[in-house]
Structures are given as C-alpha cells and as structure tokens.
Design an enzyme around this catalytic site. Structure first.
Site, short mmCIF file in Angstrom:
data_model
loop_
_atom_site.label_atom_id
_atom_site.label_comp_id
_atom_site.label_asym_id
_atom_site.label_seq_id
_atom_site.Cartn_x
_atom_site.Cartn_y
_atom_site.Cartn_z
N GLY A 1 -10.24 11.68 -19.63
CA GLY A 1 -10.94 10.42 -19.71
C GLY A 1 -11.02 9.83 -21.10
CD GLU A 2 -13.86 12.93 -24.87
OE1 GLU A 2 -14.89 13.52 -24.58
OE2 GLU A 2 -13.13 13.24 -25.84
CD GLU B 1 -9.09 16.40 -12.12
OE1 GLU B 1 -8.10 15.94 -12.71
OE2 GLU B 1 -10.14 15.74 -11.93
#
Length: 877
Positions: free
Chosen positions: A33-34, A98
């Site tokens: 995300g970052e 994931e």
C-alpha cells in the site's frame, strides 16, 4: 461437435472430492500500500472498474501481523490475481502471506496469476537481490521460519509472464495493456474447452500418483509427432527421462493410479497410440478427453460426457458489449439491435467477439444493414457468421488472411512481417487490422495465432476457387491435392503457395523438370518431413523467381541455380545440395539461410549483397572447407552456426557484425584460428572440440560477453589475458584442455592456507574487487555441484553470497571469475577485514588450487590525508 457453440465435448470422469469458492471477483489485487496505493494501483483499479471487471482492492490501511481469514477467502474466490511488485513489497509479511495463498490457489484450482513489476527489476524479485532483496532479508530477521517458502514463491512468481514498467511506458499504456490482458483472460473462461479441462486437471491432479496433460493430440498425429508426445507422456508420468522399451513403460503405467487429459482428439486410435487400451489403466485412474466428435467419447466408453453449452443471455450480452461499446457499457439506444446480434450469434463466444468488433463504432444504419445480412445466414453455419469480418477486408487484407490460414499460422510475427513486406504489402498495418477484427491474435511468444474455425473458413474460401482443379487454386496445403498437381504437372500461374507435409504422402512424387516453372507467381514453398518424397534431378526454366519463402527439407537437387533476389528465407536442411547460385545476386530481402546437415555442401555463394541477413545455419555441413569471405561484411548477422563442420579449416580473419549474438563452433576440429569479432551483443561463447591453438587478444572486443566455455580443445595452448578486460564477464569454464600451457597473468596468492594481502596506496579507497579461482576435479560421475562464494566482514556481518556456477564431472580443472562492488556502508568500514570462502550448495568445502585478487580503487578527492595504510582481504582456503 456442438453446432451452436463450435466447442468441444468434454469427457470428465468423476474426480475425488475437492471444493473451492465460486468466483465472486474477477480480479484480486495484491500490492504494498505505501508504495503504490495512491498512484499505480489506483489507476489500474480505475481502468478495471471502467471495463466492468469486478475487482477486489483491500482499502484497510491498518493491517495486523496476520492475514485475516476473510481476505484468504476473497483470494480463493477470485478468478485472477494481479501481483504488483514494488521495491518494498518484500518488506511486508502480510504481502508475502497473500502471495503464498495466491499460489496455493494457482496450484490447487488453476487460478490465473499475473505479475506486474512496478519500478522494480524482475530479476531482483526472482533472486531476492538488490534493494528488493535487502528488504526481504531484513524481514527474515523477524520470520526466519518462513523465508524459504516465501523465497520459493517469489521466484516462481517472477518466472511467470507478466508486465514490466521499465519495458512498457508510459504508465498509462502499461495500465491499458494490463486491462486488455485481463479482458482476454476472462474471455477465455467463456470460450476455451482446454481452459476447463486444465482447471479440473490442476484441481485434482495432486490426488494421483502421476498426471499428464496431452495438448493438441490431433495435431500431433497429423504432423507425425505422436511418438514424441508418447515419449514425453511416459517419461513425465513415470518420472523417467531415460529412453526405454515402450512396452515395459506401458506396463509400469498400468500399475499406477494416474490422471490423464487428452486434448483435441478426433479418433480413438490416437489415445491407443499413446497409452494402449484405456481399460488397462490401474483402478482409480481418471481420463479426461476433449473432442469435436461425441462419437469418440462413446467409442472410449466415457463414464460421463459434458457438452459445451452456448452462453446464457446475460453472459453473452456482457461479452458482446465488451467489444461492441466503448468501456464495455451497453448503449441503451442499441438494446434492440444488440438483442438481434446476440440472437444470431447463438451464444457462441467467438462469434460474439467477432461481431462485437465488427459493429463497434458503427452507426445504427450500419448495424441494421449487418443484421439484415445475418438473416440470410443459417444459424448452424457459424463459419459463415465469422465470414462477415472477412467480407469487410480489402483485397490486400484478404490475401494476408488467407496466407496465414493456409501457411503462416504459428509463425513468429517478425517472420510474417518480413515475408509480406518482401511481397510489397504493408504488413504491420494489415496485421493490426486483422487483429483488431479478432481474425488473428498474438500469443505470449509473439506467434501469429488463429482460431481453428477461422482457419478452416479461410481454407474453404480457397478450395472454392476451383473445387475440381487444385492446380487453379491460389494456395495448396492438402497433401493429396499437391500430389496430383506435382505428379501430373498441372500447376498454373494461379498458385501462390504450396505447404506440403511429406510425412503424409505415402508415394513418391516424380516431378517434371518444369513443374515449378509453370507456377511463375509462386511466393511460398514449404515441403517438410522425415523423408523427401519429391524426386527430381534438376529444374528447368526460371523457377522460384517470385518465391519469398523457400523451404525444402532433404532436397534432392545438387545445385540451386535460381533467381533469389526476392527470397526472405531459404531453408534446405539435410539437402543434397553441393552449391547454391554462382553469380552475385542482390539479396537485400534475405533474412535467413538454413543449410544444416547438408553434408555435400562444399561452398557458399557470394553474400556481399545480403545486407539484411540475420541467420546463417551451416551446422553439420561435413564437406564445407571454408566459408565465403563475404560473410565478414554481413553487418546484421545475429546467429552464425558452424557446429560440427569438421572439414572447416578457416574463417575470415574478422567478422564485423556488431549484432552477432550467437557463434557456434562446436566440433570444428580443423579450425586453427579464431577470428576477430567486434560484436557488442554476444553474451555467450562456447568452444567445444575446436582446433584453435590460441584464444587471441581480440576476445576483448566482445564487450558484453558474460559466459565463456572452453571444453575439450586439445590443441589449445594459451589464452590471452585480454579476457580480464571483459567487464561483463561473469563466468569462465575451462575443461579438459590437455595442451593448455599458460593462462596469462592470473594474480596468485598462497594456496597452503596462508593469507594473500594487498596494501592500498594512500589517498585511494577500495571500491570493489574481482577474484579468480581455480578448482580441481574432485567429484564422482553423474554429480553436479553449484559453487558459491561467501563474503563476510570480520564482525561476521554477512556481505553477500553468490553462485559462481555449476561444476559437472569432467577430468580437468575449472576456472571461475567473480566480483564484488562495495556499497556505501562497506566503504565506511575502512579498517575492517573482508574474507571469503568457497563451498558447494551443500556447504561442503571446495579445494582451491590457485586464486587471485584484483582491487578496484577510487581516488579520495575530499581528503588528501594519510589514512590507515591498508584494507585486508583474507582468503580462507
């Protein structure tokens, strides 16, 4: 065959029970995300949403240490996973968990996985190196028990075909291409019988002792490859790569519980040719068969038959709208016309796609006109529906389509473009039009592909040019038609191409000397097979004047005195030819020559005007004593194969092609002098059983050479120290060169367990070093060992561990080169020591006969002080 869907019937035996969630999402996005949430990932998500692709994106900005069960379920409920690798992806245990779940779904359910490398080098992901690897290593301090599993999954992911942001620019184009790829993959879930069989295979194969997916069985039989397919099947299922008696292998197969898929079968004998009778398989075995003919399944006593069905209306409308309307959204003013199009397509995915592309961007009046045209075509005549797109082509496009349907399907795009360009056609734009109309597509290897139904439609168009007289057709591909034309000499000026599989001809064809002279417009000739069936001693007239592609395996002609000025490709492997043409011809179109294993070939023609020649294959030309001097001026030559030209005594003193990538000289035992080569593209050079006495100093011109292998060169006496000027060189392997007297200027150190020390000059700092290691033969036959160099600071802080290469059993020493570039943190430790050790992949010590070090310095421009006098590099041998 289902006349409505034009897809295969599939026989699926009842598998062991297994379950998974139905696909709730089309796409699952995995990302750090970052790194990418507010830029690349958001743009990609927007593009997928606008194309009506149901996409899951995790917008939870607060993540715990462990991935939630709901997210695991979401991954499992997705048809496709897109992994967006960024520089800090491997710093997140969440992301790597994931990733592990995604590949679990890939292995268990056949989930499609597409990697995207966003501003990160795929090789860094594959090997966990660079900055990506640094983050990964740091994470390993927290989760050491997971590192091996995560590392293996990262390597597997990076080995998949994907998208690289360094290759596809700008970012908007990258996003567009990914979205298009997803649409095509989702289309496959609508239309491919192989996809269904493959998904079942991936889901249940782990329950069996052995499994194999045999693709394109019909094609394998038609091309004479059924025996090769059988060998591959048996060796794969039995895990036995040694050639053995087929009967004994079949007996072993009958004792294993196996899962076998036979794709595209049109006769039960094809399965019998591969594994014998199905009832000989062990209890518990399962067989899946896909076919166009339901009778095949009945003859095989199929326990269950699944017949491909046309799409239901909602799915058909979704697929049609993706191609007929911008953004995939149905225009409400076209609802009635859309209903008519879907009704006439009868739910056939390919027909829906072709019709959607054909009608896209057209006015209502044009749609209505097209619908009226469709009304006169019977519903069951799917090929006639497909012909709508063909009818919309101009003459040039139609000719290209028919050439692909009859001859060029499966060929690389670049070769196809060269062929058509030499024919005076604008190939790139025309292929783009065909692809835009869904009449062709490109696979991942850039090969031109065409659906079987479209290919058959094109061939039927050609057949109807003259149903009763094949010699009056423009293209010939069926062996019976070609046999009649060549035997009876009934060719005409109508013929533009001949494509003959001689394995299918069961009789010899005694050709007339003027057979090809009666075909003055012949542009394409391909005759291939294990045995030449076309017998002729010579040709009269002016044959092949218009030919662009000339391929004749095992050609019986001793000379080929033709006008070759329009040739793009000349392929005559295993021919009887002794020489080609005598005169100097303008060969500006010629891209490749393949005369491999033409054992009677004694000389080459003057190739000085073949300015665009890229490939010259002369492997196994046993009588070839010398090549023509003009090959040194072939500036675009990329691949020169002279392997096993055992009579070859000389080459031109220099070869000036800067594009040369491959030079093969294995087995040239009478070649005494290695030529000067000035290529900046050659990355690998292998010299095996070559008669040269010296590897000259000109070797330094191969500025990008990475791998140098010198094996069994018994005449080799010396190797120039110029190899140390090859900045890109990663590995040297010298084996079994019994007469090698010197290997110049290898810096040496003590090999008795002592220390080699280099004192640094003042005002200089060490920025890196290169080392050379000579290790002896010391292992048993049939073993292969990978040798590693590990580097450590005195403080035991790990610097690096890298592979030097693999050593197989040979009775000789091995030479390896390695290097290490110090980073900023390393440079700051001016008073430290660095040691390195040599070991195998198993951690075993490796004996070192000789080693040396070469230091690379940088002038310290910020200070001119007297610093500490030395940096020590200690060899632990």
């Amino acid at each position: 065959m289902n006349p409505r869907s034009n897809e295969y019937d599939v026989s699926v035996m009842a598998p062991p029970s297994s379950s998974r969630n139905s696909n709730k999402y089309d796409v699952f996005l995995s990302f750090r995300g970052e790194d990418t949430r507010d830029n690349f990932t958001s743009h990609l998500y927007s593009a997928l949403w606008h194309n009506n692709i149901e996409t899951f994106i995790d917008n939870d900005l607060k993540r715990g240490d462990e991935i939630s069960q709901s997210l695991l379920d979401t991954i499992e409920a997705s048809a496709i996973s897109i992994i967006i690798f960024s520089e800090r992806y491997a710093s997140s245990g969440w992301c790597l968990d994931e990733l592990s779940k995604i590949f679990e779904c890939k292995h268990d359910y056949g989930q499609i996985v597409i990697p995207v490398f966003c501003r990160v080098d795929p090789s860094h992901v594959r090997r966990q190196t660079g900055t990506f690897g640094d983050y990964f290593s740091k994470l390993g301090e927290r989760y050491p028990e997971k590192m091996q599993r995560w590392g293996n999954t990262l390597t597997e992911a990076a080995n998949l075909s994907g998208f690289d942001s360094h290759v596809i620019r700008p970012e908007s184009k990258l996003v567009e291409e990914i979205a298009n790829e997803i649409l095509e993959r989702l289309d496959d879930t609508f239309q491919s019988k192989t996809t269904i069989a493959d998904a079942v295979f991936n889901k249940i194969s782990r329950h069996f002792e052995g499994s194999y997916f045999a693709q394109n069985v019909r094609e394998a039989e038609e091309t004479g490859g059924i025996k090769d397919l059988q060998k591959e099947l048996l060796s794969d299922v039995l895990n036995d790569r040694i050639l053995r008696d087929v009967r004994s292998q079949l007996n072993r197969l009958a004792r294993k519980m196996v899962l076998l898929v036979f794709d595209d079968v049109n006769n039960p004998r094809q399965i019998e040719s591969l594994i014998g009778h199905l009832d000989h398989l062990a209890s518990g075995s399962r067989v899946i068969i896909t076919t166009r003919d339901k009778q095949v399944l009945k003859n095989c006593w199929a326990g269950q038959i699944y017949q491909m069905k046309e799409l239901v209306y909602t799915d058909a409308q979704k697929l049609f709208s993706q191609y007929a309307f911008r953004g995939g959204h149905l225009d409400s003013s076209y609802t009635e016309l859309t209903d008519k199009a879907i009704k006439y397509a009868q739910g056939v995915p390919l027909a829906l796609k072709v019709l959607g592309c054909y009608l896209c961007g057209r006015s209502k009046e044009e749609w209505e006109s097209a619908m009226r045209k469709l009304e006169i075509i019977p519903h069951v005549e799917i090929q006639e529906v497909l012909k709508i797109s063909y009818d919309s082509l101009d003459d040039s496009q139609k000719n290209i389509f028919l050439d692909i349907a009859c001859f060029l399907e499966g060929e690389h795009r670049d070769k196809v473009i060269s062929f058509f360009d030499a024919s005076g056609l604008e190939a790139k734009i025309e292929l783009s039009v065909l692809e835009g109309k869904s009449l062709i597509n490109l696979d991942v290897f850039d090969q031109i592909r065409m659906h079987d139904l479209l290919r058959d439609m094109g061939r039927e168009i050609v057949r109807n040019e003259s149903v009763d007289y094949p010699g009056k057709r423009s293209r010939l591909w069926h062996h019976n038609d070609i046999y009649e034309v060549l035997k009876k000499n009934t060719g005409t000026e109508k013929i533009k191409g001949i494509f003959l599989d001689m394995n299918k001809v069961n009789r010899e064809i005694h050709m007339n000397f003027y057979a090809f002279s009666k075909m003055p417009n012949l542009r394409f000739l391909r005759m291939y097979g294990d045995e030449n069936k076309c017998l002729v001693s010579h040709l009269e007239g002016v044959p092949f004047a218009e030919v662009r592609h000339l391929e004749w395996a095992r050609c019986p002609l001793k000379t080929l005195n033709i006008c070759a000025e329009k040739l793009v490709s000349l392929k005559m492997p295993r021919s009887k030819v002794q020489q080609l043409w005598d005169d100097v011809q303008d060969l500006v179109n010629l891209k490749e020559i393949d005369l491999s294993r033409s054992e009677s070939l004694t000389k080459l023609p003057d190739l000085s005007r073949a300015k665009n020649l890229e490939i010259l294959w002369l492997r196994g030309c046993l009588s070839l004593v010398e090549t023509h001097s003009t090959i040194q001026y072939l500036n675009k030559l990329e691949d020169l194969d002279l392997d096993y030209c055992i009579s070859l005594t000389s080459l031109p003193t220099s070869i000036h092609s800067k594009h040369l990538k491959e030079l093969s000289l294995r087995g040239c035992s009478n070649l005494k002098i290695f030529p000067e080569i000035t290529s900046c593209h050659m990355w690998r050079l292998e010299l095996t059983k070559v008669g040269i006495k010296e590897l000259p100093s000109s070797i330094e011109c191969l500025s990008n050479l990475q791998y140098l292998y010198i094996w069994d060169c018994s005449e080799l006496e010396s190797i120039s120290s110029s190899i140390f000027k090859l900045n890109s060189l990663e590995s040297i392997d010298i084996s079994n060169c019994s007469n090698l007297k010197r290997f110049l200027e290898i810096p040496s150190c003590n090999i008795d367990g002592g220390t080699g020390i280099e004192q640094l000059a003042s005002c200089k700092i060490l920025v890196g070093f290169a080392f050379c290691i000579v290790v002896p033969h010391c292992w048993e036959p049939c073993e292969t060992h990978e040798v590693f160099c590990g580097l450590k600071h005195k403080s035991q802080r790990n610097l690096d561990r890298r592979s030097l290469g693999r050593i197989s059993y040979v009775e000789s020493d091995h030479v390896f080169l390695g290097s290490y570039l110090l980073g900023y943190e390393d440079l700051s430790k001016r008073d430290d020591e660095v040691s390195f050790y040599i070991s195998t992949i198993y951690g075993d010590d490796v004996e070192v006969k000789q080693c040396g070090i070469h230091f690379v310095y940088a002038q310290d421009s910020t200070e001119s002080r007297e610093e500490e006098e030395e940096d020590l590099l200690r060899y632990l041998l």
